[in-house]
Write an enzyme that holds these catalytic residues in place. Structure first.
Site, short mmCIF file in Angstrom:
data_model
loop_
_atom_site.label_atom_id
_atom_site.label_comp_id
_atom_site.label_asym_id
_atom_site.label_seq_id
_atom_site.Cartn_x
_atom_site.Cartn_y
_atom_site.Cartn_z
N SER A 86 0.82 -1.21 0.00
CA SER A 86 0.00 0.00 0.00
C SER A 86 0.85 1.26 0.00
CB SER A 86 -0.92 0.00 1.23
OG SER A 86 -0.14 -0.23 2.39
N THR A 188 -1.70 3.78 4.21
CA THR A 188 -0.74 4.87 4.10
C THR A 188 0.16 4.92 5.32
OG1 THR A 188 -2.35 6.15 2.89
CG2 THR A 188 -0.67 7.41 4.06
N THR A 206 2.01 7.01 0.12
CA THR A 206 1.05 5.93 -0.14
C THR A 206 0.99 5.60 -1.63
OG1 THR A 206 -1.25 5.27 0.26
CG2 THR A 206 -0.94 7.49 -0.54
N ARG A 216 -6.49 9.51 -9.97
CA ARG A 216 -7.15 9.81 -8.69
C ARG A 216 -6.11 10.15 -7.62
NH1 ARG A 216 -6.59 7.74 -3.22
NH2 ARG A 216 -8.57 7.99 -2.15
N GLY A 218 -5.72 10.98 -3.43
CA GLY A 218 -6.36 10.99 -2.13
C GLY A 218 -5.88 12.18 -1.33
N ASP A 219 -5.96 12.03 -0.03
CA ASP A 219 -5.54 13.11 0.88
C ASP A 219 -4.03 13.15 1.06
OD1 ASP A 219 -5.85 10.54 2.10
OD2 ASP A 219 -5.51 11.47 4.05
N THR A 239 -4.92 8.55 7.73
CA THR A 239 -4.98 7.37 6.88
C THR A 239 -6.44 7.02 6.66
OG1 THR A 239 -4.24 5.07 6.63
CG2 THR A 239 -4.83 5.78 8.84
N GLY A 240 -6.70 6.24 5.63
CA GLY A 240 -8.07 5.84 5.36
C GLY A 240 -8.57 6.42 4.05
N HIS A 241 -9.86 6.58 3.96
CA HIS A 241 -10.46 7.01 2.69
C HIS A 241 -10.19 8.50 2.47
CE1 HIS A 241 -12.62 3.23 3.52
NE2 HIS A 241 -12.52 3.12 2.22
N GLY A 242 -9.29 8.76 1.54
CA GLY A 242 -8.81 10.11 1.34
C GLY A 242 -9.90 11.10 0.97
C1 SD4 Z 1 -5.74 7.59 0.06
N1 SD4 Z 1 -5.47 7.91 2.44
O1 SD4 Z 1 -5.20 7.52 -1.02
C2 SD4 Z 1 -4.94 7.25 1.29
C3 SD4 Z 1 -4.80 5.78 1.35
C4 SD4 Z 1 -5.14 5.11 2.59
O2 SD4 Z 1 -6.56 3.51 3.45
O3 SD4 Z 1 -4.75 5.49 3.67
N2 SD4 Z 1 -5.93 4.09 2.45
O4 SD4 Z 1 -6.92 7.89 0.19
#
Ligand code: SD4
Length: 331
Positions: A86, A188, A206, A216, A218-219, A239-242
């Protein structure tokens, strides 16, 4: 299972007032016996692989090195590891089979550098640092980022490892894009550090969401979203859904909440609750979303909060290196 589903449903439908109530009274990290004590140096990073990354960062910090050098050295560990799927080399590709990397870095003087959608370079964090130190800009993307990297001597190499390619080919059979929270318990790597001099810096890197659309972001490469550092106040990374982190400019928000006097723990909780409440307002399903923040202030106090269980982070200070399960909204 049914019980968990019901619970999640009930929780997701909870009112904002209930939601705000739910995170009152969490533990603080400040030692009441020594309120003026500064816990430094210290480094925090996201997920299990933060343990190893912290060891590399600590090598710098324990020798009175700069937080900036520590965070770069730290996140380069998972970037270089083909088994970490990742981040960096070995990262899962986008839906076109291309490994595109995002990273950013910020130092104690508000210097910032970022690269996004960068291909073929194993250490995007070092390219982000070069953007910060060697260009008049703060962000380079795609081909421009690659051209710059090559001009700086970074070596172009194939980053798609066999396992990631196999997974992508399997995914192509359905081409169903469903980002999964907490996949393999790492995503990330975000790292924030306070050095012996009392200065803060942070780094975030990431490969982004697996099988994302090409282009695309993310954050993680966006200063203020995936990372923010204010040397007078503190630092945060996500971390997570950017998409959800960007929606609230997450890490800038966490730092601003600390500026208003919140502890790192409370600041992370409040930022997560903004996402929880917006998700409910937008009639989206909270159980499909994971976001975790970690935060550190100038005194070396730290905290973390996330939406769903399963997120952990690593902390290294003079007392050692440890992995901590973050407290979460959905129990
Ligand atoms: C993103 N935050 O690209 C990053 C990736 C991530 O769980 O942390 N995924 O959205």
């Amino acid at each position: 299972m049914a019980n968990r589903r019901n619970f999640l449903k009930t929780t997701a439908l909870a009112s904002a007032a209930f939601a705000l109530q739910a995170f009152k009274g969490k533990a603080e990290t400040e030692d009441p016996a020594e309120p003026n004590k500064i816990n430094k140096p210290i480094v925090l990073s996201t997920w299990n692989f933060g343990m190893q990354a912290n060891v590399a960062a600590w090598e710098v910090l324990k020798n009175n090195g700069k937080a900036l050098d520590a965070v770069e050295a730290g996140v380069k560990i998972p970037e270089a590891d083909p088994k970490e799927r990742s981040v960096g080399y070995g990262g899962r590709p986008d839906r076109d089979g291309r490994v595109t990397l995002d990273a950013c870095i910020m130092d104690e003087n508000a210097n910032i550098g970022s690269v996004a959608c960068l291909e073929f370079i194993k250490h995007p964090i070092s390219v982000a640092r070069a953007v910060m130190e060697k260009t008049p800009h703060v962000m380079l993307v795609g081909d421009g980022a690659l051209q710059f990297a090559v001009s700086q001597g970074f070596v172009k190499e194939n980053l798609l490892v066999e396992d990631s390619e196999r997974e992508w080919k399997e995914w192509l059979k359905t081409s169903d894009y469903k980002p999964i929270a907490n996949i393999e318990n790492h995503d990330t790597i975000g790292m924030i550090a306070l050095d012996a001099n009392g200065d803060l810096s942070g780094a975030c890197t990431t490969s982004g969401m697996a099988f994302k659309m090409h282009g695309r972001l993310g954050d993680s490469p966006i200063i203020g979203a995936g990372l923010y550092v204010d040397n007078e106040i503190g630092a945060a990374t996500a971390t997570g859904h950017g998409e959800e982190v960007i929606r609230i400019t997450g890490c800038h928000l966490v730092v601003e909440l600390m500026r208003q006097g919140k502890s790192p723990q409370k600041a992370c909780e409040e930022a997560v609750m903004r996402i929880v409440n917006l998700t409910q307002k937008r009639n989206k399903n909270l159980k499909d979303i994971q976001v975790g923040f970690i935060a550190l202030n100038k005194k070396g106090e730290y905290g973390s909060y996330c939406i769903q269980g399963g997120f952990n982070y690593a902390v290294h200070d003079a007392t050692g290196n440890r992995l901590i399960d973050a407290s979460c909204f959905l129990k």
